[in-house]
Design a protein around this motif. Structure first.
Motif, mmCIF file in Angstrom:
data_model
loop_
_atom_site.group_PDB
_atom_site.id
_atom_site.type_symbol
_atom_site.label_atom_id
_atom_site.label_comp_id
_atom_site.label_asym_id
_atom_site.label_seq_id
_atom_site.Cartn_x
_atom_site.Cartn_y
_atom_site.Cartn_z
ATOM 1 N N GLU A 20 -20.142 46.634 -26.388
ATOM 2 C CA GLU A 20 -21.381 46.060 -25.315
ATOM 3 C C GLU A 20 -21.273 45.430 -24.843
ATOM 4 O O GLU A 20 -20.671 43.424 -25.728
ATOM 5 C CB GLU A 20 -22.409 45.778 -26.048
ATOM 6 C CG GLU A 20 -22.784 46.219 -27.108
ATOM 7 C CD GLU A 20 -23.780 46.157 -27.885
ATOM 8 O OE1 GLU A 20 -24.696 45.813 -27.826
ATOM 9 O OE2 GLU A 20 -24.373 44.990 -29.523
ATOM 10 N N VAL A 21 -21.833 44.706 -23.313
ATOM 11 C CA VAL A 21 -21.654 43.383 -23.041
ATOM 12 C C VAL A 21 -22.470 42.236 -23.717
ATOM 13 O O VAL A 21 -23.765 42.281 -23.627
ATOM 14 C CB VAL A 21 -21.322 43.431 -21.494
ATOM 15 C CG1 VAL A 21 -21.482 42.066 -20.776
ATOM 16 C CG2 VAL A 21 -20.702 44.124 -20.997
ATOM 17 N N VAL A 22 -22.184 41.235 -24.227
ATOM 18 C CA VAL A 22 -22.827 40.803 -25.097
ATOM 19 C C VAL A 22 -23.736 39.455 -23.488
ATOM 20 O O VAL A 22 -25.078 39.036 -23.658
ATOM 21 C CB VAL A 22 -23.164 39.843 -26.030
ATOM 22 C CG1 VAL A 22 -24.001 38.578 -26.352
ATOM 23 C CG2 VAL A 22 -22.335 40.711 -27.339
ATOM 24 N N SER A 23 -22.648 38.621 -23.111
ATOM 25 C CA SER A 23 -23.209 37.635 -21.876
ATOM 26 C C SER A 23 -22.163 37.931 -21.077
ATOM 27 O O SER A 23 -21.484 37.767 -21.003
ATOM 28 C CB SER A 23 -23.268 36.627 -22.424
ATOM 29 O OG SER A 23 -22.172 35.922 -23.115
ATOM 30 N N VAL A 24 -22.687 36.930 -19.841
ATOM 31 C CA VAL A 24 -21.470 36.921 -18.339
ATOM 32 C C VAL A 24 -21.820 35.697 -17.717
ATOM 33 O O VAL A 24 -23.320 35.764 -17.431
ATOM 34 C CB VAL A 24 -22.183 38.052 -17.854
ATOM 35 C CG1 VAL A 24 -20.781 37.868 -16.038
ATOM 36 C CG2 VAL A 24 -21.640 40.126 -18.267
ATOM 37 N N THR A 25 -21.221 35.248 -18.270
ATOM 38 C CA THR A 25 -21.124 33.721 -17.530
ATOM 39 C C THR A 25 -20.592 32.940 -16.682
ATOM 40 O O THR A 25 -18.831 32.834 -16.333
ATOM 41 C CB THR A 25 -21.289 33.090 -18.959
ATOM 42 O OG1 THR A 25 -21.737 33.145 -19.988
ATOM 43 C CG2 THR A 25 -21.395 31.562 -18.395
ATOM 44 N N PRO A 26 -20.636 32.722 -15.072
ATOM 45 C CA PRO A 26 -19.791 31.889 -15.003
ATOM 46 C C PRO A 26 -18.908 30.883 -14.634
ATOM 47 O O PRO A 26 -19.745 29.634 -15.589
ATOM 48 C CB PRO A 26 -20.544 31.513 -13.089
ATOM 49 C CG PRO A 26 -22.394 31.251 -14.015
ATOM 50 C CD PRO A 26 -22.345 32.200 -15.131
ATOM 51 N N VAL A 27 -18.061 30.243 -14.715
ATOM 52 C CA VAL A 27 -16.792 29.721 -15.133
ATOM 53 C C VAL A 27 -16.555 29.045 -14.065
ATOM 54 O O VAL A 27 -15.721 27.969 -14.568
ATOM 55 C CB VAL A 27 -15.852 30.142 -16.083
ATOM 56 C CG1 VAL A 27 -16.762 30.350 -17.666
ATOM 57 C CG2 VAL A 27 -15.179 30.996 -15.119
ATOM 58 N N GLY A 28 -16.676 29.185 -13.036
ATOM 59 C CA GLY A 28 -16.924 28.104 -11.744
ATOM 60 C C GLY A 28 -14.920 29.085 -10.211
ATOM 61 O O GLY A 28 -14.488 29.727 -11.250
ATOM 62 N N ASP A 29 -15.093 28.448 -9.345
ATOM 63 C CA ASP A 29 -14.061 29.324 -9.125
ATOM 64 C C ASP A 29 -14.534 31.339 -8.426
ATOM 65 O O ASP A 29 -13.135 31.877 -8.124
ATOM 66 C CB ASP A 29 -12.579 28.853 -9.076
ATOM 67 C CG ASP A 29 -11.471 29.504 -7.742
ATOM 68 O OD1 ASP A 29 -12.019 29.491 -7.210
ATOM 69 O OD2 ASP A 29 -10.680 29.497 -8.039
ATOM 70 N N GLY A 30 -15.702 31.462 -8.543
ATOM 71 C CA GLY A 30 -16.030 32.502 -8.980
ATOM 72 C C GLY A 30 -15.416 33.808 -9.898
ATOM 73 O O GLY A 30 -15.959 34.522 -10.019
ATOM 74 N N ARG A 31 -15.299 33.232 -11.279
ATOM 75 C CA ARG A 31 -14.723 33.582 -11.845
ATOM 76 C C ARG A 31 -16.246 33.662 -13.103
ATOM 77 O O ARG A 31 -16.246 32.573 -12.911
ATOM 78 C CB ARG A 31 -13.642 32.808 -12.814
ATOM 79 C CG ARG A 31 -12.383 33.360 -11.146
ATOM 80 C CD ARG A 31 -11.112 32.440 -12.248
ATOM 81 N NE ARG A 31 -10.379 32.649 -13.277
ATOM 82 C CZ ARG A 31 -9.531 33.991 -13.532
ATOM 83 N NH1 ARG A 31 -9.448 34.713 -12.219
ATOM 84 N NH2 ARG A 31 -9.003 34.432 -14.027
ATOM 85 N N TRP A 32 -15.537 34.429 -14.011
ATOM 86 C CA TRP A 32 -16.876 34.865 -15.195
ATOM 87 C C TRP A 32 -15.975 35.220 -16.438
ATOM 88 O O TRP A 32 -14.968 36.004 -16.926
ATOM 89 C CB TRP A 32 -17.117 35.984 -14.491
ATOM 90 C CG TRP A 32 -17.723 36.144 -13.542
ATOM 91 C CD1 TRP A 32 -17.864 36.572 -12.246
ATOM 92 C CD2 TRP A 32 -19.491 36.076 -12.842
ATOM 93 N NE1 TRP A 32 -18.474 36.571 -11.355
ATOM 94 C CE2 TRP A 32 -19.789 36.137 -11.459
ATOM 95 C CE3 TRP A 32 -20.891 35.055 -13.804
ATOM 96 C CZ2 TRP A 32 -20.193 35.592 -10.994
ATOM 97 C CZ3 TRP A 32 -21.729 35.140 -13.331
ATOM 98 C CH2 TRP A 32 -21.679 35.009 -11.721
ATOM 99 N N ASP A 33 -16.548 34.722 -17.562
ATOM 100 C CA ASP A 33 -16.642 34.550 -18.778
ATOM 101 C C ASP A 33 -17.719 35.703 -19.340
ATOM 102 O O ASP A 33 -18.914 35.502 -19.505
ATOM 103 C CB ASP A 33 -16.521 33.651 -20.105
ATOM 104 C CG ASP A 33 -15.081 32.670 -19.415
ATOM 105 O OD1 ASP A 33 -14.513 32.867 -19.045
ATOM 106 O OD2 ASP A 33 -15.728 31.561 -20.877
ATOM 107 N N VAL A 34 -17.065 37.150 -19.941
ATOM 108 C CA VAL A 34 -17.463 38.214 -20.253
ATOM 109 C C VAL A 34 -17.119 38.224 -21.884
ATOM 110 O O VAL A 34 -16.623 38.389 -22.693
ATOM 111 C CB VAL A 34 -17.135 39.583 -19.991
ATOM 112 C CG1 VAL A 34 -17.802 40.476 -20.250
ATOM 113 C CG2 VAL A 34 -17.481 39.377 -18.375
ATOM 114 N N THR A 35 -18.215 38.215 -23.107
ATOM 115 C CA THR A 35 -18.989 38.070 -24.059
ATOM 116 C C THR A 35 -18.921 39.582 -24.567
ATOM 117 O O THR A 35 -20.187 40.138 -24.763
ATOM 118 C CB THR A 35 -19.104 37.350 -24.525
ATOM 119 O OG1 THR A 35 -18.982 35.902 -24.328
ATOM 120 C CG2 THR A 35 -19.011 36.806 -26.672
ATOM 121 N N THR A 36 -17.826 40.400 -25.288
ATOM 122 C CA THR A 36 -18.202 42.041 -25.214
ATOM 123 C C THR A 36 -18.469 41.291 -27.223
ATOM 124 O O THR A 36 -17.613 40.975 -28.147
ATOM 125 C CB THR A 36 -17.586 42.991 -25.571
ATOM 126 O OG1 THR A 36 -15.519 42.393 -25.612
ATOM 127 C CG2 THR A 36 -17.154 42.888 -23.680
#
Length: 447
Positions: free
Chosen positions: A114-130
Motif C-alpha cells: 500500500e502507498v502511505v504517502s506521495v510527496t512532491p520534491v521539486g522539478d515534477g518529481r515525487w517521493d512515494v512511501t510504501t
C-alpha cells in the motif's frame, strides 16, 4: 534534487497506484510509451472493485454489469463475442485477469503493498512511501510521475441521519454480499441509485417486507430498448450529434412507452430532466413495486429505537436498514491541495484526470459515465502517457499544450446540468468526453 541513501531514485519511471481496471490500463499504456512502471496494489490480486474477494470491493454475489459489453470492453482487448450483453461480475473479473496476462502486466505490479504517502520534491518529481499491507518497514522511492487509480467506490458515504439509537441493524451496501442476508427480514433500502435499486429488487425476492427510500424521483431506464441494450441506443444518438433537448425528448418518450408513469405505482416523479442524473438502469424495480413487493417511501428523517420515520410522517419498523448511500473519493496518501480538493472532498482536475498545478500527477478512472469505465480509462491513460512522454522529450511543446488545454471550457467534456449531489461530481457523457480526449491527443501529436 538528488537521491539520498534511504531514497531509491527510479529516474524516469512512473508510479501507478492501484491494479483495478483503470490501473491496469495505465500500466499497459505507460509501458507502451516506453516508461518503466511500478504499480502498487494493496490486495494480492488484480481486479480492484470487481474482485469481490478484496476487502474494499462493493460487489455482491449477483452483481451484473449495467453497461453493455461493447461499451465496457477495452478498445484493444475485446470481450468474447459469445458473452451476454451484460456479463456477470465474475466474468468481468476473469476478463481483467486475462487482460493483465495478455499484456504481461503483473511483471510491473507489487501486490500486497500500500502507498502511505506521495510527496512532491521539486522539478515534477515525487517521493512515494510504501509498506506491506500487513505492516512492516516503509520504503521511499522517487518517481518522475504518479498516476492514481485507487478507485472511488470503496469509501462508504454514511447515512445522513444519526442511527446510533436504532435497535435494528444498519448495513452499508458495501458490506452486502449475498441475498441470504435479506432472507426473512423486514428490510429498508435507503438510496435510489443503481445499487439501491438492485438490492431492493433482491429484497423483494428474499425478504418478508421491503421499503425503498429515495430522496427524489428518478428516470428508471430499461436495460433493453427496441431489442438492443439501452446504452447502445443512447450512444448512437450521441454519435449523431443530436442536441441535448432532442435526446431528452426521445428518452422521455421511450421511458413513457416502456416503463410508463411511475407515479401511478407510488414512486415520486423525477425532479430533473433525463441525462441530469446518473442513469438508473433497472428493468425490475417498477415490476416489484407494481406487484406490491416493494413499498416506495420518501427520505429518512429519523431512526430511533425500532422505528424509522420518513419525510412524509410515515413510519416503519425494519429490522435491517441497508444504506445504499454511495461512496466518496479518498486519497489518503495525498495532501488535499495537490488535487485542489475542496472542503467537501471534491477534487478539481482537468478532464477529471490532470492535476491543474502539478503536471506530473494524474488520476485515471475518476468518472461517472453513461457507459462502461474501461474504454474511458484506456484513453485517459493513453493521454497521460503521451503527455508525460512529450514533457520529457519536448518541454516547450508540452508547455504550449498545457496552456491551450487550460482554456478548454468545462462544458465541452463534463455535464453541466446535473443533480447537485456527490454522486454526480464526476458525471460525463462518454461520447463528448472521448471527443475531448481525442482533441487532446491530437494536440499532443501536433503541438
Amino acid at each position: 534534487m538528488h537521491a539520498t541513501e534511504d531514497i531509491a531514485d527510479r529516474h524516469d519511471a512512473v508510479c501507478v497506484i492501484g491494479a483495478g481496471a483503470s490501473g491496469l490500463a495505465a500500466v499497459k499504456n505507460l509501458r507502451e510509451r516506453g516508461f518503466s512502471v511500478d504499480c502498487y496494489e494493496r490486495e494480492a490480486s488484480v481486479g480492484g472493485a470487481w474482485n469481490w474477494r478484496h476487502d474494499r470491493s462493493p460487489v455482491s454475489a449477483s452483481t451484473q454489469l449495467i453497461s453493455s459489453r461493447p461499451l465496457t470492453e477495452f478498445p484493444d482487448f475485446p470481450m468474447p463475442d459469445d458473452w451476454p450483453d451484460y456479463p456477470h461480475h465474475s466474468a468481468f473479473l476473469a476478463y481483467l485477469e486475462r487482460y493483465a496476462e495478455h499484456f504481461a502486466l503483473r511483471d510491473s505490479i507489487w501486490f500486497g503493498t500500500e502507498v502511505v504517502s506521495v510527496t512532491p520534491v521539486g522539478d515534477g518529481r515525487w517521493d512515494v512511501t510504501t509498506r506491506g499491507t500487513g505492516g512492516g518497514v516503509e520504503r521511499v522511492q522517487r518517481y518522475a510521475a504518479v498516476v492514481v487509480a485507487n478507485g472511488h467506490n470503496w469509501s462508504p458515504k454514511p447515512l445522513s441521519v444519526d442511527s446510533s439509537a436504532f435497535r435494528g441493524r444498519v448495513l452499508h451496501a458495501s458490506a452486502y454480499k449475498d441475498p441470504v442476508q435479506l432472507r426473512g427480514r423486514k428490510v429498508l433500502v435507503v438510496g435510489g441509485g443503481n445499487t439501491g435499486c438492485d438490492i431492493a429488487v433482491e429484497a423483494a425476492q428474499q425478504a418478508d417486507t421491503v421499503w425503498h427510500s429515495t430522496r427524489r424521483g428518478y428516470w428508471y431506464a430499461p436495460k433493453y430498448v427496441f431489442g438492443r441494450p439501452a446504452d447502445q441506443v443512447g450512444a448512437l444518438l450521441q454519435r449523431r450529434r443530436l442536441p441535448l433537448w432532442l435526446r431528452q425528448w426521445i428518452y422521455h418518450r421511450t421511458v413513457r412507452l416502456t416503463v410508463g408513469d411511475v407515479t401511478r405505482f407510488g414512486l415520486p416523479a423525477p425532479d430533473h430532466r433525463p441525462y441530469e442524473s446518473h442513469p438508473v438502469v433497472n428493468s425490475q424495480l417498477v415490476y416489484y413495486v407494481g406487484h406490491g413487493r416493494i413499498a416506495p417511501v420518501p427520505d429518512v428523517v429519523r431512526l430511533d429505537g425500532s422505528t424509522v420515520e420518513f419525510a412524509d410522517g410515515r413510519r416503519a419498523e425494519p429490522d435491517l436498514v441497508v444504506a445504499a448511500t454511495g461512496y466518496l473519493p479518498r486519497f489518503e496518501f495525498l495532501a488535499p491541495e495537490l488535487l485542489d480538493i475542496d472542503e467537501d472532498g471534491r477534487p478539481d482536475l482537468h478532464l477529471h484526470a490532470f492535476a491543474r498545478r502539478h503536471p506530473t500527477l494524474a488520476v485515471v478512472g475518476l468518472l461517472q459515465s453513461d457507459a462502461g469505465l474501461p474504454p474511458l480509462a484506456h484513453w485517459q491513460s493513453v493521454a497521460v502517457a503521451r503527455w508525460l512522454r512529450l514533457r520529457l522529450e519536448d518541454p516547450d511543446r508540452a508547455a504550449a499544450v498545457q496552456r491551450k488545454e487550460s482554456t478548454r471550457p468545462t462544458r465541452s467534456w463534463a455535464r453541466q446540468r446535473v443533480v447537485p449531489t456527490s454522486r454526480h461530481w464526476f458525471e460525463v457523457g462518454h461520447v463528448s468526453y472521448l471527443r475531448a480526449l481525442e482533441e487532446l491527443l491530437k494536440r499532443l501529436e501536433t503541438a
